[in-house]
Design an enzyme around this catalytic site. Structure first.
Site, short mmCIF file in Angstrom:
data_model
loop_
_atom_site.label_atom_id
_atom_site.label_comp_id
_atom_site.label_asym_id
_atom_site.label_seq_id
_atom_site.Cartn_x
_atom_site.Cartn_y
_atom_site.Cartn_z
CD GLU A 1 36.74 37.39 37.94
OE1 GLU A 1 37.96 37.47 38.11
OE2 GLU A 1 36.14 36.32 37.83
CE1 TYR B 1 39.29 40.11 36.95
CE2 TYR B 1 39.67 41.72 38.69
CZ TYR B 1 39.30 40.45 38.30
OH TYR B 1 38.93 39.52 39.23
#
Length: 466
Positions: A256, A166
């Site tokens: 993101e 992530y």
């Protein structure tokens, strides 16, 4: 190494929480990375949100590694795109509905078709799946019962992956500058990871004056992703530097990537990404902002945005027109206290013109859910007489279908009250906010009961109430 990456099923993109950025649930790595200077706060703005395929194209243009894929808008285009991705008789293809909402994989289309993310093993299957998605509304836990229209699907390759990570870049109020949030555990909600394993989430503040990311900073971030092999760290660092370039040059408020994956060949690929952009930079990012898909937004909010009004649609039945965000929140609270439900948040600000007030009032009156309108103005910079004149102008040209309660105090309030009285309009005045909210709630109940039995109600206002 044999796992496949077909992200989107139930995962929330863009879920970076303020608690994460404030340091709770994340460890901070600041060694060798300068803290940023403080910057002044600006008014809240809406941030442009792009579809997955649009974000991927932006990244592709910046040299960032993303899966091969094509956005299509018809079943025939889907078949052609899938055939171009197929490898021999067997294909590994993912078809993703392009709607601006999280939880697509767990969603349901209005026609009953389950899931907005499907793995297909032939070009024909991919085309059939796309055909059942296109033209339908996808309902997820983020869209509400009405769902959002699916006019485009992304037909993309399904990647093998060795690991999922992530990575996000955004702005941090605490450090007053850019920050990277990285985790070795990707492919799931970052908030869940922060709750269950806070040591797995690393927050790295960046120097706001940094025009490009130095190698040592990029490698530090790669290490925070859990990579240990020098080759993988180098590959990840290169992708991180390119993502930072995109973040800075395109005036993004958030980039993101979830998941950022390592393939068995050692490649680092951004499989799924969400990018938001600062509306204040629209004048220099016209190409990016031209990608805005207003079909994915509340039509009321699109209309308000065109008039430069701060508007958020809600599900209640009492329309609110207020100046100042704090007063707007207090107004909604008092409405709830009296048993009502606000239909919107609408802050006309301190510099609204008569035309903006007229547009705001028209927007509330035309909302079919609204059964009463409450105007609450405390005149300071925003003069009460301008609000009053805007209301009067709107009422003269539109059909006032719901009762109107107005509470005005402050700058030019006597002039405003005189304008309202002389207008002869059916406007119920109140000097006290509590009284105004109570009257609006009662009137909304009357309108609601009449609407339930299809009876029209006409309101007349005695002079003493004006």
């Amino acid at each position: 190494a044999g796992r496949r990456c077909d992200r989107g099923a139930g995962r929330e993109m863009g879920s970076l929480s303020l608690s994460l950025l404030r340091g709770r649930g994340a460890r901070v790595v600041a060694g060798g990375v300068a803290q940023s200077a403080r910057v002044g706060q600006t008014r809240s703005v809406r941030w442009l949100n792009l579809h997955e395929y649009q974000a991927q194209q932006l990244m592709r243009d910046m040299g960032i590694a993303v899966p091969r894929g094509t956005a299509v808008s018809s079943k025939e285009e889907a078949l052609s795109a899938a055939r171009s991705l197929a490898n021999g008789a067997r294909a590994d293809i993912v078809v993703k509905a392009q709607v601006l909402a999280g939880g697509r994989g767990l969603g349901t289309f209005a026609n009953g078709f389950k899931s907005g993310v499907h793995v297909c093993y032939s070009a024909e299957d991919a085309a059939a799946v796309a055909g059942r998605m296109l033209g339908q509304r996808l309902i997820t836990k983020q869209t509400g019962a009405e769902g959002r229209p699916c006019a485009t699907v992304l037909v993309t390759e399904r990647l093998f992956m060795r690991r999922e990570m992530y990575l996000a870049m955004t702005y941090d109020r605490e450090s007053q500058g850019p920050v990277v949030v990285a985790s070795s555990k990707g492919g799931t909600s970052i908030e869940d990871t922060a709750r269950d394993d806070p040591e797995a989430v690393v927050k790295i503040p960046l120097d706001i004056s940094m025009t490009s990311m130095p190698d040592e900073v990029a490698k530090k971030i790669a290490g925070a992703l859990g990579l240990t092999d020098e080759s993988a760290i180098g590959a990840a660092a290169t992708q991180v530097q390119k993502l930072y370039k995109l973040f800075r040059e395109k005036d993004a408020t958030m980039v993101e990537v979830n998941p950022l994956v390592e393939t068995p060949a050692g490649e680092i690929v951004c499989v799924d990404a969400k990018i938001n952009f600062d509306d204040n930079a629209a004048f220099r990012q016209q190409t990016v902002h031209a990608m805005r898909d207003t079909s994915q937004e509340d039509p009321r909010e699109v209309r308000a945005s065109a008039a430069d009004l701060n508007y958020i649609g809600l599900d209640g039945n009492i329309g609110c027109l207020v100046n100042g965000a704090g007063l707007a929140m207090a107004t909604m609270d008092i409405i709830k206290l009296h048993g009502g439900s606000p239909a919107n948040f609408l802050d006309v600000g301190g510099s609204a013109t008569e035309s903006q007030v007229t547009e705001a009032f028209t927007l509330l009156n035309e909302d079919p859910k609204v059964e009463a309108i409450l105007v609450n103005i405390f005149g300071g910079i925003m003069r009460c007489d301008i609000i009053a004149q805007g209301i009067i102008n709107a009422a003269k040209v539109i059909n006032m279908r719901v009762p109107l309660v107005v509470r005005l105090q402050g700058n030019q309030v006597q002039v405003a009250k005189k304008l309202i009285v002389e207008s002869g309009l059916r406007i119920i005045s109140a000097d006290d906010l509590d009284d105004a909210a109570r009257k609006a709630c009662v009137l909304a109940q009357v309108t609601h009961l009449a609407n339930e039995i299809n009876v029209d109600v006409a309101f007349s206002v005695p002079p003493l109430l004006r």
